[in-house]
Motif scaffolding. Sequence first.
Motif, mmCIF file in Angstrom:
data_model
loop_
_atom_site.group_PDB
_atom_site.id
_atom_site.type_symbol
_atom_site.label_atom_id
_atom_site.label_comp_id
_atom_site.label_asym_id
_atom_site.label_seq_id
_atom_site.Cartn_x
_atom_site.Cartn_y
_atom_site.Cartn_z
ATOM 1 N N VAL A 144 0.864 -1.181 0.000
ATOM 2 C CA VAL A 144 0.000 0.000 0.000
ATOM 3 C C VAL A 144 0.894 1.221 0.000
ATOM 4 O O VAL A 144 1.790 1.348 0.827
ATOM 5 C CB VAL A 144 -0.914 0.004 1.248
ATOM 6 N N GLN A 145 0.634 2.105 -0.907
ATOM 7 C CA GLN A 145 1.447 3.317 -0.961
ATOM 8 C C GLN A 145 0.980 4.282 0.126
ATOM 9 O O GLN A 145 -0.208 4.483 0.342
ATOM 10 C CB GLN A 145 1.323 3.986 -2.324
ATOM 11 N N GLN A 146 1.912 4.824 0.805
ATOM 12 C CA GLN A 146 1.605 5.801 1.845
ATOM 13 C C GLN A 146 1.378 7.158 1.181
ATOM 14 O O GLN A 146 2.113 7.549 0.292
ATOM 15 C CB GLN A 146 2.771 5.909 2.834
ATOM 16 N N SER A 147 0.346 7.846 1.654
ATOM 17 C CA SER A 147 0.044 9.155 1.112
ATOM 18 C C SER A 147 0.876 10.192 1.835
ATOM 19 O O SER A 147 1.147 10.078 3.028
ATOM 20 C CB SER A 147 -1.442 9.451 1.292
ATOM 21 N N SER A 148 1.267 11.199 1.156
ATOM 22 C CA SER A 148 2.040 12.271 1.782
ATOM 23 C C SER A 148 1.147 13.468 2.131
ATOM 24 O O SER A 148 1.633 14.526 2.490
ATOM 25 C CB SER A 148 3.172 12.704 0.860
ATOM 26 N N ALA A 149 -0.166 13.266 2.012
ATOM 27 C CA ALA A 149 -1.096 14.360 2.335
ATOM 28 C C ALA A 149 -1.097 14.596 3.844
ATOM 29 O O ALA A 149 -0.998 13.674 4.644
ATOM 30 C CB ALA A 149 -2.506 14.030 1.870
#
Length: 161
Positions: A144-149
């Motif tokens: 799962v890609q981590q969001s940088s938001a």
Amino acid sequence: MESHGRGGIGGRGAGRPRNPYELTEDSPVYVISVAAQLSGLHPQTLRQYDRLGLVSPDRTAGRGRRYSARDIQLLRQVQQLSQDEGINLAGIKRIIELENQVAALQSRVAELQAAVEGAATAIQQREAQVHASYRRDLVRYQDVQQSSALVVWRPTPRRTD
């Protein structure tokens, strides 16, 4: 010019008939006088070509030369290169050597290609076996890609009633 596997430039060895009475283009059947007639050359020229290693016929137990149909063809090609193309005998010898080398390399490439194809097939079969052995109750892991938001949480003030 054809490649030969026998000793010398015009040699052969592989491709012998399985049946000793079966004639092939490599079967040594022609004595020097017949080979000279078939090739259109003088017998002394055939002897010279043999001494130079251009066309090396098989030998009988009594050391007599025996030419094959392939030898006759090679004699004609040597003559054609010499007379029509003006190539000297040393040049013709080098041409024959290089053509034999190319034929041997082409044969080796074919062997290696077959080996590579066999290995690829074996790998595909093994891969299919591994895939067939997977347990079906397992789920494939996906990263799962981590969001940088940035998410800011602000608590709402409590009401006092």
